[in-house]
Design a protein around this motif. Structure first.
Motif, short mmCIF file in Angstrom:
data_model
loop_
_atom_site.label_atom_id
_atom_site.label_comp_id
_atom_site.label_asym_id
_atom_site.label_seq_id
_atom_site.Cartn_x
_atom_site.Cartn_y
_atom_site.Cartn_z
N ALA A 37 19.82 41.78 0.78
CA ALA A 37 21.09 41.10 0.58
C ALA A 37 22.06 41.97 -0.18
O ALA A 37 21.68 42.73 -1.05
N VAL A 38 23.34 41.84 0.20
CA VAL A 38 24.35 42.60 -0.52
C VAL A 38 24.51 42.01 -1.92
O VAL A 38 24.39 40.82 -2.13
N GLN A 39 24.75 42.87 -2.86
CA GLN A 39 24.94 42.46 -4.25
C GLN A 39 26.34 42.86 -4.67
O GLN A 39 26.75 44.00 -4.44
N GLU A 40 27.05 41.93 -5.30
CA GLU A 40 28.41 42.25 -5.70
C GLU A 40 28.44 43.43 -6.66
O GLU A 40 29.26 44.33 -6.52
N ASP A 41 27.52 43.42 -7.62
CA ASP A 41 27.50 44.49 -8.63
C ASP A 41 27.37 45.86 -7.99
O ASP A 41 28.09 46.80 -8.34
N LYS A 42 26.41 45.93 -7.02
CA LYS A 42 26.18 47.23 -6.37
C LYS A 42 27.42 47.67 -5.61
O LYS A 42 27.79 48.84 -5.65
N LEU A 43 28.02 46.72 -4.89
CA LEU A 43 29.22 47.07 -4.11
C LEU A 43 30.35 47.52 -5.04
O LEU A 43 31.05 48.48 -4.76
N LEU A 44 30.50 46.80 -6.15
CA LEU A 44 31.57 47.16 -7.09
C LEU A 44 31.33 48.54 -7.68
O LEU A 44 32.24 49.34 -7.80
N ASN A 45 30.07 48.81 -8.03
CA ASN A 45 29.77 50.11 -8.64
C ASN A 45 29.94 51.25 -7.65
O ASN A 45 30.24 52.37 -8.04
N ALA A 46 29.70 50.94 -6.37
CA ALA A 46 29.79 51.99 -5.36
C ALA A 46 31.24 52.28 -4.96
O ALA A 46 31.51 53.27 -4.29
N LEU A 47 32.16 51.39 -5.39
CA LEU A 47 33.55 51.56 -4.98
C LEU A 47 34.15 52.82 -5.59
O LEU A 47 33.99 53.08 -6.77
N LYS A 48 34.84 53.58 -4.75
CA LYS A 48 35.62 54.70 -5.29
C LYS A 48 36.97 54.15 -5.73
O LYS A 48 37.34 53.02 -5.40
N GLU A 49 37.70 54.96 -6.47
CA GLU A 49 38.98 54.50 -6.98
C GLU A 49 39.92 54.13 -5.84
O GLU A 49 40.06 54.88 -4.87
N GLY A 50 40.53 52.99 -5.97
CA GLY A 50 41.46 52.54 -4.94
C GLY A 50 40.79 51.91 -3.74
O GLY A 50 41.45 51.48 -2.80
N ASP A 51 39.45 51.87 -3.76
CA ASP A 51 38.71 51.28 -2.65
C ASP A 51 38.62 49.77 -2.80
O ASP A 51 38.96 49.21 -3.83
N LYS A 52 38.13 49.10 -1.75
CA LYS A 52 37.96 47.67 -1.85
C LYS A 52 36.72 47.20 -1.10
O LYS A 52 36.23 47.89 -0.21
N ILE A 53 36.24 46.03 -1.48
CA ILE A 53 35.12 45.43 -0.76
C ILE A 53 35.70 44.68 0.43
O ILE A 53 36.54 43.79 0.26
N THR A 54 35.27 45.05 1.61
CA THR A 54 35.82 44.39 2.80
C THR A 54 34.68 43.81 3.65
O THR A 54 33.52 44.18 3.50
N GLY A 55 35.05 42.92 4.51
CA GLY A 55 34.07 42.30 5.39
C GLY A 55 34.73 41.87 6.68
O GLY A 55 35.84 42.32 7.00
N ARG A 56 34.04 40.99 7.40
CA ARG A 56 34.60 40.52 8.66
C ARG A 56 35.20 39.14 8.44
O ARG A 56 34.65 38.34 7.67
N ILE A 57 36.31 38.88 9.10
CA ILE A 57 36.94 37.58 8.97
C ILE A 57 37.17 37.01 10.36
O ILE A 57 37.09 37.73 11.36
N THR A 58 37.50 35.72 10.40
CA THR A 58 37.70 35.10 11.70
C THR A 58 39.16 34.77 11.95
O THR A 58 39.48 34.03 12.86
N ILE A 59 40.05 35.30 11.10
CA ILE A 59 41.49 35.07 11.31
C ILE A 59 42.14 36.40 11.67
O ILE A 59 41.70 37.43 11.20
N PRO A 60 43.19 36.34 12.51
CA PRO A 60 43.76 37.61 12.99
C PRO A 60 44.71 38.28 12.00
O PRO A 60 45.65 38.93 12.39
N ASP A 61 44.45 38.13 10.71
CA ASP A 61 45.24 38.79 9.68
C ASP A 61 44.35 39.85 9.06
O ASP A 61 43.47 39.56 8.24
N ALA A 62 44.57 41.11 9.47
CA ALA A 62 43.67 42.19 9.06
C ALA A 62 43.58 42.33 7.54
O ALA A 62 42.54 42.70 7.01
N MET A 63 44.67 42.00 6.85
CA MET A 63 44.67 42.17 5.40
C MET A 63 43.70 41.22 4.72
O MET A 63 43.22 41.48 3.63
N ALA A 64 43.41 40.09 5.39
CA ALA A 64 42.54 39.10 4.79
C ALA A 64 41.09 39.56 4.74
O ALA A 64 40.25 38.96 4.08
#
Lengths: 336, 51, 198
Positions: A37-64
């Motif tokens: 399972a993905v862990q928020e802490d791990k994802l946050l720690n792995a983020l480089k500067e200016g990066d973001k945690i992204t995923g898949r969404i079901t709305i056609p707004d890419a920014m979401a």
């Protein structure tokens, strides 16, 4: 045929169930919901500067699809603590410098006084271009400063509603006047580039401090001296940076994502502060700071003595072409 | 002075023209965030105000 | 008063999007405005997790800090709200928001994107509570009626929790203790780490 398959499935399920009941330890091992399972802490720690945690969404707004972008907080801190310092030092610092300069050096006079003879320095189209860019710049600068610092400086004076209304109009002015400003920049670049190529003479001019610091000292210069060339390139390069960053901001999220927009807004803001500071110096020397200088952009015609003192080589060139009165005789010049 | 006034007038006119061009680029969210698979009627004014 | 927060227990979220639908319905949110959304991380891979995300009503909210007209305010419950009468639609709040919460009626050029809209924690806006004017600008005010946000209230797996931050954090920690795993309190570090009390 289908029924025999479903029978087979049922049998398999029954066997599996039996196995689970018979051996609960194995059943638990076979179902580990968190193993991968993905862990928020791990994802946050792995983020480089200016990066973001992204995923898949079901709305056609890419920014979401961006779930968390901690960089937003850095952007907040830039606006809250860094930008006021940069802007304050640049703008208040420049005003202070100019005030000190005025106190110490005073207004730079024409050493030989007005001759009364005039020669054309800027044709009407040049003046038009200058004032087009200048008037747009002033509105852009004021509305931009209002966005950056109006909340601290003006909001308490005006009250929330009046300030919001003013800022809304300021935003429109900023948006729409950006275009004539950019047009002005392009025309300026085209009509003045030929007189603004840096040369060896400029080095001497800089070595002598442009004659600004001591009275009676006037290093020779062509149409534009090193200081004016400096202003030209500040306007062209600064204006280009403002325009590029501004284009990204004008059409948010069309080519750029939020991280890139954070970058461009920072560039836009920092360059703006430096740009405004430089233009304050330009406005000062073109008006209060130097006698006879404003005429160049005011009427377009400057006094012969002013021109001889500040642009000796240019005057000689103009005289050779027969476009300037010769000598310093106080006689009216024929209109071109 | 003439050049100055002409510059001001030109800036104002250019800004006005730009504003009408920019307005045509604007899309409502209900249009922008709709795929061909959805048929969206009038999204109404609630929360977003008129037009 | 309690400091209210959202918490999404991603190990329970089944990405049914009912929170999104309920939000849309409760406030009559127009198409294209997404006050709440469900984001699936590592979609289709083992260990994928879905997180329902909206405005987290941050402590020292970045949106409020960068707003050029200072249209944001924080209620006594810690809910971050804004005034659409003051908003100039500049989009700064979207740059600053760690969670992509601000929404705009129009997409395209910066100039006229309309007033920003975002999750209000079902707490309306600066207008008088539960009035027609408040509903038209900010949606329903459930908090004024003593109810919690609709998204969390109807979450079928009780994944999305809303209420006193201390209590929902305790519920989540108990769950993690009992079942032995938890993928984290999504967004809490980013939203609330500026306050010493969390």
């Amino acid at each position: 045929m289908p029924s025999s398959i479903s029978n087979l499935r049922a049998l398999c399920a029954a066997i599996a169930l039996l196995f689970v009941f018979a051996n609960p330890a194995v059943a638990q091992l076979s179902f580990k919901p968190t193993a991968e399972a993905v862990q928020e802490d791990k994802l946050l720690n792995a983020l480089k500067e200016g990066d973001k945690i992204t995923g898949r969404i079901t709305i056609p707004d890419a920014m979401a699809s961006s779930l968390i972008q901690p960089a937003g907080r850095d952007w907040r801190d830039f606006h809250r603590s860094k930008l006021p310092i940069i802007g304050g030092v640049a703008i208040i610092g420049m005003l202070a410098l100019l005030a000190i300069f005025l106190l110490v050096r005073g207004r730079i006079r024409i050493d030989h006084g007005f001759s009364g003879a005039k020669l054309l320095r800027f044709a009407s189209f040049e003046r038009f271009t200058h004032w087009l860019t200048a008037s747009c710049f002033i509105v852009l600068a004021l509305s931009g400063l209002n966005i950056s610092f109006g909340r601290i400086l003006i909001l308490p004076l005006f009250g929330a509603n009046a300030f919001a209304t003013m800022s809304a109009y300021g935003k429109y002015a900023h948006d729409y006047l950006a275009f004539p400003f950019m047009l002005g920049l392009i025309i300026m670049f085209l009509i003045w580039i030929k007189d603004n190529i840096p040369g060896k003479l400029d080095l001497d001019w800089i070595k002598q401090g442009g004659g600004l610091l001591s009275k009676g000292q006037h290093p020779p210069a062509h149409r534009f001296n090193a200081g004016q060339k400096g202003i030209f390139w500040i306007v062209i390069i600064g204006g280009a940076l403002m325009s590029v960053s501004g284009w990204f901001m004008l059409f948010p999220y069309i080519p750029a994502n939020v991280t890139e927009l954070q970058f461009w807004t920072v560039i836009h803001a920092v360059i703006a502060m430096l740009f405004i500071a430089a233009m304050l110096a330009h406005i000062y020397i073109g008006s209060v700071g130097m006698e006879g200088a404003f005429d160049a952009m005011g009427t377009g015609e400057v006094d012969l003595n002013w021109a001889k003192e500040h642009h000796s080589l240019w005057v000689e060139e103009e005289q050779a072409k027969g476009r300037a009165p010769s000598g310093s005789a106080a006689r009216p010049v024929a209109a071109e | 002075m003439k050049s100055f006034l002409a510059a001001l007038a030109f800036a104002a006119i250019a800004a006005f023209c730009v504003s009408s061009v920019l307005d045509t680029i604007q899309q409502t969210s209900s249009v922008a965030y709709t795929t061909s698979g959805a048929r969206v009627g009038d999204p109404g004014n609630n929360l977003i105000g008129p037009n | 008063m309690a400091r209210v927060k959202f918490l999404c227990d991603a190990d329970r979220c089944i990405e049914c999007n009912a929170c999104v639908t309920a939000c849309k319905n409760e406030h009559e949110v127009p198409w294209g405005i997404n006050r709440r959304r469900v984001v699936t991380i590592n979609d289709g891979k083992p260990g994928e997790r879905s997180v329902s995300m909206a405005c987290m009503h941050c402590t020292d909210a970045p949106c409020a800090a960068v707003c050029p007209v200072s249209c944001f305010y924080t209620t006594a419950d810690g809910v971050v709200l804004h005034s659409k009468d003051l908003c100039i639609g500049c989009g700064y709040c979207f740059y600053a928001c760690p969670f992509g919460a601000p929404q705009y009626p129009k997409v395209g050029n910066f100039g006229s994107r309309g007033k920003m809209d975002k999750c209000t924690y079902c707490a309306g806006g600066p207008e008088a509570d539960s009035t027609r004017a408040e509903y038209a600008k900010y949606g329903a005010n459930r908090l004024a009626e003593g109810k919690l946000p609709i998204c969390a209230e109807m979450c079928s797996t009780k994944s999305l929790l809303a209420g006193d931050g201390a209590i929902i954090a305790e519920i989540y920690k108990e769950r993690v203790m009992k079942r032995g795993y938890g993928s984290g309190m999504w967004g809490w570090k980013t939203a609330y780490s500026d306050s010493p009390t969390g």
